[in-house]
Design a protein around this motif. Structure first.
Motif, short mmCIF file in Angstrom:
data_model
loop_
_atom_site.label_atom_id
_atom_site.label_comp_id
_atom_site.label_asym_id
_atom_site.label_seq_id
_atom_site.Cartn_x
_atom_site.Cartn_y
_atom_site.Cartn_z
N GLU A 28 -14.78 6.78 2.18
CA GLU A 28 -13.75 6.20 1.32
C GLU A 28 -13.18 4.93 1.94
O GLU A 28 -12.95 3.93 1.25
CB GLU A 28 -12.60 7.18 1.08
CG GLU A 28 -12.98 8.43 0.30
CD GLU A 28 -13.21 9.61 1.24
OE1 GLU A 28 -13.95 9.43 2.24
OE2 GLU A 28 -12.66 10.68 0.98
N SER A 29 -12.94 4.94 3.25
CA SER A 29 -12.34 3.78 3.90
C SER A 29 -13.28 2.58 3.88
O SER A 29 -12.84 1.43 3.72
CB SER A 29 -11.94 4.11 5.35
OG SER A 29 -13.08 4.30 6.16
N GLU A 66 -13.27 1.29 0.29
CA GLU A 66 -11.97 0.67 0.06
C GLU A 66 -11.92 -0.74 0.64
O GLU A 66 -11.47 -1.69 -0.01
CB GLU A 66 -10.87 1.53 0.69
CG GLU A 66 -9.48 0.91 0.64
CD GLU A 66 -8.48 1.67 1.51
OE1 GLU A 66 -7.31 1.28 1.53
OE2 GLU A 66 -8.88 2.65 2.17
N ARG A 110 0.83 -1.19 0.00
CA ARG A 110 0.00 0.00 0.00
C ARG A 110 0.86 1.23 0.00
O ARG A 110 1.95 1.26 0.57
CB ARG A 110 -0.87 0.04 1.27
CG ARG A 110 -1.82 -1.14 1.40
CD ARG A 110 -2.98 -1.02 0.43
NE ARG A 110 -3.59 0.28 0.60
CZ ARG A 110 -4.41 0.56 1.61
NH1 ARG A 110 -4.72 -0.34 2.48
NH2 ARG A 110 -4.92 1.77 1.72
N ARG A 111 0.39 2.27 -0.66
CA ARG A 111 1.00 3.60 -0.62
C ARG A 111 2.50 3.56 -0.88
O ARG A 111 3.32 3.97 -0.06
CB ARG A 111 0.73 4.28 0.71
CG ARG A 111 -0.77 4.44 0.98
CD ARG A 111 -1.00 5.29 2.19
NE ARG A 111 -2.42 5.38 2.48
CZ ARG A 111 -3.26 6.20 1.87
NH1 ARG A 111 -2.83 6.98 0.92
NH2 ARG A 111 -4.54 6.23 2.19
N ALA A 162 -5.71 9.19 -6.52
CA ALA A 162 -5.93 8.93 -5.09
C ALA A 162 -6.55 7.55 -4.88
O ALA A 162 -6.20 6.84 -3.94
CB ALA A 162 -6.83 10.02 -4.51
N ALA A 163 -7.47 7.17 -5.77
CA ALA A 163 -8.09 5.85 -5.67
C ALA A 163 -7.06 4.75 -5.88
O ALA A 163 -7.06 3.73 -5.19
CB ALA A 163 -9.22 5.72 -6.68
N GLU A 166 -3.89 4.89 -5.22
CA GLU A 166 -3.06 4.82 -4.02
C GLU A 166 -3.77 4.06 -2.91
O GLU A 166 -3.17 3.24 -2.21
CB GLU A 166 -2.71 6.24 -3.55
CG GLU A 166 -1.59 6.90 -4.33
CD GLU A 166 -0.27 6.15 -4.16
OE1 GLU A 166 0.08 5.79 -3.01
OE2 GLU A 166 0.39 5.89 -5.17
N ARG A 167 -5.04 4.32 -2.73
CA ARG A 167 -5.79 3.67 -1.64
C ARG A 167 -5.88 2.16 -1.87
O ARG A 167 -5.82 1.38 -0.92
CB ARG A 167 -7.19 4.27 -1.53
CG ARG A 167 -7.21 5.69 -0.99
CD ARG A 167 -8.61 6.05 -0.48
NE ARG A 167 -8.87 5.41 0.79
CZ ARG A 167 -9.01 6.04 1.95
NH1 ARG A 167 -8.87 7.35 2.01
NH2 ARG A 167 -9.27 5.38 3.06
N CYS A 172 -12.83 9.77 -3.56
CA CYS A 172 -11.47 10.26 -3.31
C CYS A 172 -11.17 11.57 -4.03
O CYS A 172 -10.24 12.29 -3.66
CB CYS A 172 -10.45 9.21 -3.74
SG CYS A 172 -10.46 7.71 -2.75
#
Length: 306
Positions: A140-141, A144, A3-4, A177-178, A180-181, A172
């Motif tokens: 978002e969380s 996700e 992740r990230r 950004a999506a 990355e998540r 996001c």
């Protein structure tokens, strides 16, 4: 799943999705029996045998079709893996409009909706859940977590996946950004969203397995009114190519005007040489991590999953 910007182990791709999702892989604190619990929870607490009528499936689940549950029939006798749930209070702080949907339920199952449906269908009275309000920090969380659970599952409708990705992009604020998540490449996000541009007829072909996702991505770039015709032309070409198919071990003959095909042929030859030289997948993965950037590794992983 990395992740990230973290490194991705290309040698262990298959273990990063579905019921092995990182969302609920952290060891939980000791279990608490449902009958003895109070209203204060340790995040990640396992609560056993929660009555089914106190649980509700995720109203925001991107997976609308539960599908055949026969593979989960044994849940009537035993539940091998707990679901992951959020308390009603925490859920309604994020989605106050869901109050009527949630009703009298005490927990919302974020991961494990098929297990919940199977519990109901096969007569299980209670279900084990890990209460993890920490995953419910924003809309978002929640989205996700639900997407990560389902990505890569063979029975997850690819168009539902595309719609879920599109929803996450909207939440996001950007595709980057999506990506990355989800720990995915930007190209993967773009390809999934492109499937929503297909005509209804081709979407049904894709859903039914008559249209390969790789071809579907290409057809999505064709003007809407010309997509069906382009699909039929591609079918005819594939049938002709299949009739003229060469032995499995021979290299495909490149079209001089097709740079991608020519590059593929060269890559296949190089990889065959490495394989004959005894280079195993782990060694190859280690080499690729040294050569490719994190984004390129994500692209490779996404391409391998197609």
């Amino acid at each position: 799943m990395a992740r990230r910007g973290g490194r991705i182990d290309l040698a262990s791709l298959a273990g990063s999705v579905g019921d092995n999702s990182s969302v609920d892989s952290t060891p939980a604190p000791p279990a608490v029996n449902n009958s003895a619990r109070d209203e204060t929870y340790i995040d990640g607490q396992l609560i056993t045998d929660v009555p089914i009528d106190e649980l509700i499936g995720n109203p925001r689940n991107p997976r609308r079709r539960i599908g055949d549950l026969s593979d989960l029939a044994t849940i009537a006798e035993r539940q091998l893996q707990p679901g992951v749930a959020v308390t009603k209070t925490t859920w309604l702080k994020i989605f106050p409009a869901d109050e009527k949907l949630v009703g009298t339920a005490r927990y919302i199952v974020v991961n494990g909706n098929r297990r919940l449906a199977a519990s109901r269908e096969f007569g299980r009275k209670g279900m084990d859940v890990v209460v993890r309000d920490s995953i419910a920090t924003s809309s978002e969380s929640i989205l996700e977590a639900a997407i990560i659970e389902n990505i890569g599952r063979r029975d997850f409708d690819v168009l539902e996946e595309a719609e879920a990705v599109q929803a996450l992009v909207a939440e996001c604020g950007s595709a980057d950004a999506a990506a990355e998540r989800l720990g995915r490449s930007k190209g993967w996000i773009s390809q999934r969203r492109a499937l929503l541009k297909l005509t209804p007829e081709l979407q049904e072909k894709l859903r039914g397995g008559e249209l390969a996702i790789r071809l579907a991505r290409s057809l999505a770039q064709v003007p809407f009114e010309a997509q069906v015709k382009a699909w039929r032309v591609a079918q005819e070409r594939a049938e002709k190519q299949s009739a003229d198919e060469k032995p499995e071990d021979s290299d495909p003959a490149p079209n001089p005007t097709d740079d991608n095909t020519a590059a593929t042929v060269k890559a296949v030859r190089s990889l065959r040489s490495l394989r004959k030289g005894g280079v195993n997948p782990e060694v190859l993965a280690s080499a690729l991590r040294q050569i490719y950037s994190t984004e390129e590794q994500r692209s490779l992983r996404d391409a391998l999953e197609q």
